[in-house]
Design a protein around this motif. Structure first.
Motif, PDB file in Angstrom:
ATOM      1  N   THR A  28      51.876  34.142  36.923  1.00 57.79           N
ATOM      2  CA  THR A  28      53.111  33.758  36.243  1.00 57.79           C
ATOM      3  C   THR A  28      53.837  35.000  35.720  1.00 57.79           C
ATOM      4  N   ALA A  29      55.116  35.088  36.013  1.00 62.28           N
ATOM      5  CA  ALA A  29      55.914  36.231  35.554  1.00 62.28           C
ATOM      6  C   ALA A  29      55.894  36.309  34.034  1.00 62.28           C
ATOM      7  N   GLY A  30      55.792  37.530  33.520  1.00 62.14           N
ATOM      8  CA  GLY A  30      55.795  37.731  32.079  1.00 62.14           C
ATOM      9  C   GLY A  30      54.498  37.361  31.400  1.00 62.14           C
ATOM     10  N   SER A  31      53.396  37.274  32.143  1.00 61.90           N
ATOM     11  CA  SER A  31      52.107  36.924  31.538  1.00 61.90           C
ATOM     12  C   SER A  31      51.752  37.934  30.455  1.00 61.90           C
ATOM     13  N   SER A  32      51.225  37.437  29.356  1.00 62.02           N
ATOM     14  CA  SER A  32      50.792  38.310  28.257  1.00 62.02           C
ATOM     15  C   SER A  32      49.321  38.711  28.399  1.00 62.02           C
ATOM     16  N   ASP A  33      48.654  38.189  29.425  1.00 65.60           N
ATOM     17  CA  ASP A  33      47.233  38.496  29.661  1.00 65.60           C
ATOM     18  C   ASP A  33      47.083  38.810  31.143  1.00 65.60           C
ATOM     19  N   VAL A  34      47.677  39.916  31.568  1.00 65.62           N
ATOM     20  CA  VAL A  34      47.776  40.246  32.992  1.00 65.62           C
ATOM     21  C   VAL A  34      46.412  40.332  33.661  1.00 65.62           C
ATOM     22  N   ALA A  35      45.446  40.975  33.019  1.00 64.79           N
ATOM     23  CA  ALA A  35      44.129  41.159  33.632  1.00 64.79           C
ATOM     24  C   ALA A  35      43.474  39.811  33.937  1.00 64.79           C
ATOM     25  N   ALA A  58      43.124  41.298  42.695  1.00 64.20           N
ATOM     26  CA  ALA A  58      41.879  41.740  42.070  1.00 64.20           C
ATOM     27  C   ALA A  58      42.002  43.177  41.576  1.00 64.20           C
ATOM     28  N   THR A  59      42.649  44.030  42.370  1.00 64.94           N
ATOM     29  CA  THR A  59      42.853  45.426  41.960  1.00 64.94           C
ATOM     30  C   THR A  59      43.708  45.503  40.697  1.00 64.94           C
ATOM     31  N   ALA A  60      44.753  44.673  40.642  1.00 70.33           N
ATOM     32  CA  ALA A  60      45.611  44.642  39.454  1.00 70.33           C
ATOM     33  C   ALA A  60      44.816  44.183  38.240  1.00 70.33           C
ATOM     34  N   ALA A  61      43.927  43.214  38.428  1.00 67.25           N
ATOM     35  CA  ALA A  61      43.103  42.739  37.316  1.00 67.25           C
ATOM     36  C   ALA A  61      42.193  43.851  36.813  1.00 67.25           C
ATOM     37  N   ARG A  62      41.597  44.594  37.733  1.00 71.72           N
ATOM     38  CA  ARG A  62      40.705  45.671  37.322  1.00 71.72           C
ATOM     39  C   ARG A  62      41.462  46.755  36.542  1.00 71.72           C
ATOM     40  N   ARG A  63      42.642  47.109  37.023  1.00 81.89           N
ATOM     41  CA  ARG A  63      43.411  48.164  36.350  1.00 81.89           C
ATOM     42  C   ARG A  63      43.805  47.777  34.925  1.00 81.89           C
ATOM     43  N   ALA A  64      44.058  46.489  34.724  1.00 81.70           N
ATOM     44  CA  ALA A  64      44.497  46.039  33.398  1.00 81.70           C
ATOM     45  C   ALA A  64      43.340  45.619  32.500  1.00 81.70           C
ATOM     46  N   ALA A  65      42.116  45.524  33.042  1.00 78.89           N
ATOM     47  CA  ALA A  65      40.970  45.043  32.259  1.00 78.89           C
ATOM     48  C   ALA A  65      40.666  45.987  31.101  1.00 78.89           C
ATOM     49  N   ASP A  66      40.516  45.434  29.909  1.00 79.69           N
ATOM     50  CA  ASP A  66      40.268  46.277  28.738  1.00 79.69           C
ATOM     51  C   ASP A  66      39.287  45.656  27.745  1.00 79.69           C
ATOM     52  N   ASP A  67      38.550  44.628  28.178  1.00 76.57           N
ATOM     53  CA  ASP A  67      37.521  44.035  27.316  1.00 76.57           C
ATOM     54  C   ASP A  67      36.448  43.443  28.218  1.00 76.57           C
ATOM     55  N   PRO A  68      35.256  43.136  27.702  1.00 78.94           N
ATOM     56  CA  PRO A  68      34.162  42.652  28.560  1.00 78.94           C
ATOM     57  C   PRO A  68      34.542  41.454  29.424  1.00 78.94           C
ATOM     58  N   ASP A  69      35.287  40.502  28.871  1.00 75.22           N
ATOM     59  CA  ASP A  69      35.672  39.320  29.646  1.00 75.22           C
ATOM     60  C   ASP A  69      36.434  39.726  30.911  1.00 75.22           C
TER      61      ASP A  69
END
Length: 536
Positions: A28-35, A58-69
């Motif tokens: 969804t465009a403008g997501s506040s939880d991109v990862a 998946a690559t975009a999720a990894r780049r934005a990941a910033d917590d264990p979840d």
């Protein structure tokens, strides 16, 4: 919506027999939880077999990941996407995600750890998959629901990890729980297919064959990971039972794409090996080489390299080049062992034995297969003994009996000789009464001693006496375990029949068989026995 609510909603939509709606794999465009949202979309794309779409998500999720979840979720979908379309990723990132799993929010721990374990299995990282089982919470409820449809899928994931780890009994227990808890058609199909491949690996051919037939009789299409996976598992259950024709038929129903592009690379390779084997069995070298050519590009993927070598070995054997076939089979074994894929290593060893037999190295083939089967027996892989026995039977050799089975591991002739030994008969007396040469009797006696794990003839008499006095019940089949689980929940035969999609008379036969094996006379006795209490 919270992360748990969004993941819950997606997982429910994935456990269906229909195609995955494309809107599920769009962020969804403008997501506040991109990862997290990118990982959700990537998982939906993987489920749809759209690996090319899943990879960048998946690559975009990894780049934005910033917590264990998000770290664990992102690496899970990266692993699942890599399984279908090679993506470059440092191995330490996958391992670090496993380490991060301890910090996952409690309500997300079960689904995210299960997805990471499945990704590890797809990436041929059995060590990580096994390790994750120690932190996966009890599989009794998901998002507070005991009837959550994805709970069945998680149990099937765990069953497959246990199977590949060599824990056939644990895999059967997990599959039985999956089948007993399956509430939707999609759950039942996938759980039945999982149980079938475990039954087949354990040597329970009749149960596996019945389950495979039921799956192939269904009018379903391989439009998502579950349905495609059900056909793949049915194919594997058939092939471990040496039913190449049925296995090939299941393979050809596992993908709407003739190149098998919608299934993981490891499964793609195994599909091509099964089709190669069908061509080899038909003596069609041209077709076998065509399938080999299709498999060649998969050789660099770690999850497929062992399988590609086995394909090459099969083709070389058909072409009459046994030396090359042996080299390829042994490379396959080395690759499978390095990835701790015990079943694949055993299959490579059987091909190597076939090549050695062609090279007239029969003694070496028999000795090596005996070692392989001993290890397989210890892990409950009954199908390996059957396949190895078939190879040696063609040159007049036999495997030593399975010492764990004692009496049951002997042939009818050997059982008769065991009884004569227990009566104190000498070899000469047995030879005279059975119209055999003393040399033949000596061979039979050695196999009887091996079967009971004793060094002397007196030990045979003792073992037979102990066995008759303290024989325990035979283990239950996966189907019988399913029925026992449902009986303990209070289900009637009719409701069990409806849940498992079999006739009520079939349920009655299984209940009677359980009563005989457990020496109880009532359903309450079954329930007490299942609960660990002494039946009355």
């Amino acid at each position: 919506m919270s992360r748990a609510a969004r993941l819950d909603a997606l997982l429910r939509q994935l456990v269906v027999v229909d195609a995955v709606p494309p809107e599920l794999y769009r962020v969804t465009a403008g997501s506040s939880d991109v990862a997290f949202d990118s990982a959700l979309a990537a998982l939906a794309a993987v489920w749809a077999g759209q690996f090319g779409i899943a990879a960048p998500l998946a690559t975009a999720a990894r780049r934005a990941a910033d917590d264990p979840d998000t770290v664990v979720f992102a690496e899970s979908v990266c692993g699942l996407a890599r399984a279908g379309t090679p993506m470059s990723a440092p191995p330490e990132e996958f391992a670090s995600a496993a380490r991060a799993s301890a910090g996952i929010a409690s309500e997300l721990r079960l689904p995210l750890c299960a997805l990471l374990a499945e990704a590890a299995l797809a990436e041929a990282r059995l060590d990580i998959a096994e390790g994750l089982l120690s932190v996966v919470p009890p599989r009794t409820a998901l998002f507070g629901r005991r009837d959550h449809p994805f709970l069945t899928v998680i149990r099937c994931f765990v069953a497959r990890v246990r199977l590949f780890s060599g824990d056939v009994s644990g895999a059967a227990d997990e599959a039985a729980q999956a089948c007993a808890g399956a509430g939707t058609e999609a759950e039942r199909i996938f759980a039945t297919a999982t149980a079938a491949v475990i039954d087949g690996s354990a040597g329970r051919r009749q149960e596996a064959r019945a389950a495979v037939s039921g799956i192939l009789a269904r009018d379903i299409a391989p439009v998502n990971a579950l349905m495609s996976g059900a056909f793949l598992l049915a194919s594997y259950a058939a092939i471990v039972g040496d039913d190449v024709r049925t296995s090939a038929a299941a393979v050809l129903r596992a993908s709407v794409d003739p190149s098998f592009g919608q299934v993981r690379i490891v499964d793609r390779a195994i599909c091509l090996e099964i089709l190669t084997r069908a061509a080899v069995d038909a003596g069609d070298l041209d077709a076998a080489r065509s399938w080999q050519l299709r498999a060649a590009p998969l050789a660099e993927h770690p999850s497929a390299s062992s399988t590609v070598e086995r394909i090459a070995s099969r083709v070389s054997l058909l072409a009459g080049d046994a030396e090359r076939a042996l080299e390829e089979a042994m490379r396959s074994v080395a690759l499978a062992e390095s990835a701790r894929r015990a079943l694949e290593a055993a299959e490579g060893e059987i091909l190597a034995a076939r090549a050695r037999i062609s090279l007239r190295e029969r003694g070496a083939a028999a000795r090596r297969l005996a070692d392989v089967v001993t290890d397989a027996d210890a892990h409950g892989f009954g199908a390996v003994r059957r396949s190895a026995s078939r190879e040696l039977r063609s040159v007049g050799r036999r495997l030593p009996p399975d010492t764990r089975r004692g009496w049951e591991g002997l042939s009818a002739r050997e059982q008769g000789i065991a009884l004569l030994i227990s009566e104190g008969r000498s070899n000469a007396q047995i030879a005279s009464s059975e119209f055999l040469s003393e040399h033949t009797v000596r061979i039979h006696v050695s196999r009887v001693l091996h079967a009971f794990g004793v060094p002397t003839r007196v030990g045979v008499a003792s073992a037979l006496g102990a066995a008759s006095a303290a024989a325990g019940p035979e283990p239950l089949t996966v189907r019988q375990q399913q029925i026992v689980a449902l009986i303990t929940s209070g289900a009637t035969n009719r409701s069990i029949a409806e849940r498992l999609e079999v006739s009520e008379s079939t349920v009655e036969k299984h209940v009677s068989a359980v009563m005989r094996r457990w020496e109880v006379t009532s359903r309450s006795g079954i329930a007490r026995r299942a609960a660990g209490q002494h039946p009355v």
